[in-house]
Scaffold this motif. Structure first.
Motif, PDB file in Angstrom:
ATOM      1  N   THR A  74      -3.954  -3.497  -9.173  1.00 39.10           N
ATOM      2  CA  THR A  74      -3.741  -1.980  -8.676  1.00 39.10           C
ATOM      3  C   THR A  74      -5.285  -1.963  -7.929  1.00 39.10           C
TER       4      THR A  74
ATOM      5  N   ARG B  39      -4.660   9.799  -2.191  1.00 44.04           N
ATOM      6  CA  ARG B  39      -5.166   8.729  -3.484  1.00 44.04           C
ATOM      7  C   ARG B  39      -4.005   7.505  -2.911  1.00 44.04           C
TER       8      ARG B  39
ATOM      9  N   GLY C 290       0.449   5.814  -0.369  1.00 45.29           N
ATOM     10  CA  GLY C 290      -0.808   6.742  -0.779  1.00 45.29           C
ATOM     11  C   GLY C 290      -0.927   7.412   1.282  1.00 45.29           C
TER      12      GLY C 290
ATOM     13  N   GLN D 192      -9.370   6.937  -4.521  1.00 43.78           N
ATOM     14  CA  GLN D 192      -9.539   8.405  -4.346  1.00 43.78           C
ATOM     15  C   GLN D 192     -10.676   8.903  -3.629  1.00 43.78           C
TER      16      GLN D 192
ATOM     17  N   GLU E  85       1.080  -0.753  -0.319  1.00 42.57           N
ATOM     18  CA  GLU E  85       0.248  -0.337  -0.103  1.00 42.57           C
ATOM     19  C   GLU E  85       1.267   0.955  -0.178  1.00 42.57           C
TER      20      GLU E  85
ATOM     21  N   TYR F  72      -6.783   1.419  -6.268  1.00 47.45           N
ATOM     22  CA  TYR F  72      -7.048   2.417  -5.606  1.00 47.45           C
ATOM     23  C   TYR F  72      -8.369   3.200  -4.941  1.00 47.45           C
TER      24      TYR F  72
ATOM     25  N   ARG G 140      -9.461  -0.074 -10.438  1.00 46.95           N
ATOM     26  CA  ARG G 140      -8.669  -0.594 -10.068  1.00 46.95           C
ATOM     27  C   ARG G 140      -8.277  -0.706 -11.547  1.00 46.95           C
ATOM     28  N   ASP G 141      -6.704  -0.898 -11.600  1.00 47.83           N
ATOM     29  CA  ASP G 141      -6.250  -0.793 -13.334  1.00 47.83           C
ATOM     30  C   ASP G 141      -6.354  -1.644 -14.217  1.00 47.83           C
TER      31      ASP G 141
ATOM     32  N   CYS H  24      -5.932  -2.924   2.711  1.00 49.17           N
ATOM     33  CA  CYS H  24      -5.717  -3.456   1.525  1.00 49.17           C
ATOM     34  C   CYS H  24      -6.440  -4.574   1.570  1.00 49.17           C
TER      35      CYS H  24
ATOM     36  N   SER I 123      -3.235   3.598  -2.634  1.00 48.39           N
ATOM     37  CA  SER I 123      -2.754   2.459  -3.958  1.00 48.39           C
ATOM     38  C   SER I 123      -2.560   1.286  -3.082  1.00 48.39           C
TER      39      SER I 123
END
Length: 120
Positions: A77, A19, A8, A81, A6, A79, A71-72, A95, A21
């Protein structure tokens, strides 16, 4: 073995944004749901937001309209926000990932946690 890293967290004034991650690495077949939980001092860990592998999202009522999970493209990954932060959002954020290490097994993994502090 699966690792969740993790990043951020930090200190922000009320009304500000952060944010988070979380990147999953290691050997696994697939990742199902990824999400964020938080735990404030003296309180139980609670779900903040989750994202399923098919794109469905779920939010705690207290963060709806302020936080967005995503997610990417690879799905490894996640995120978070966080906008319009409030002092009551102060907590350690964890996470979480529901992972298939092989096609026939499923396991639950946690990150080490990242501190989010919102000052009034």
């Amino acid at each position: 073995q699966v690792q969740l890293v993790e990043s951020g967290g930090g200190l922000v004034q009320a009304g500000g944004s952060l944010r988070l991650s979380c990147a999953a690495s290691g050997n696994f077949f697939s990742i199902n749901t990824m999400g964020w939980y938080r735990q404030a001092p003296g309180k139980q860990r609670e779900l903040v937001a989750a994202d399923s592998s098919v794109g469905a999202t779920n939010y705690a009522d207290s963060v709806k309209g302020r936080f967005t999970i995503s997610r990417d493209h690879a799905g490894n990954t996640v995120y978070l926000q966080m906008n319009s932060l409030k002092p009551e959002d102060t907590a350690v954020y964890y996470c979480n990932a529901v992972v298939r290490p092989s096609w026939d097994k499923i396991s639950n993994y946690w990150g080490q946690g990242t501190q989010v502090t919102v000052s009034s």
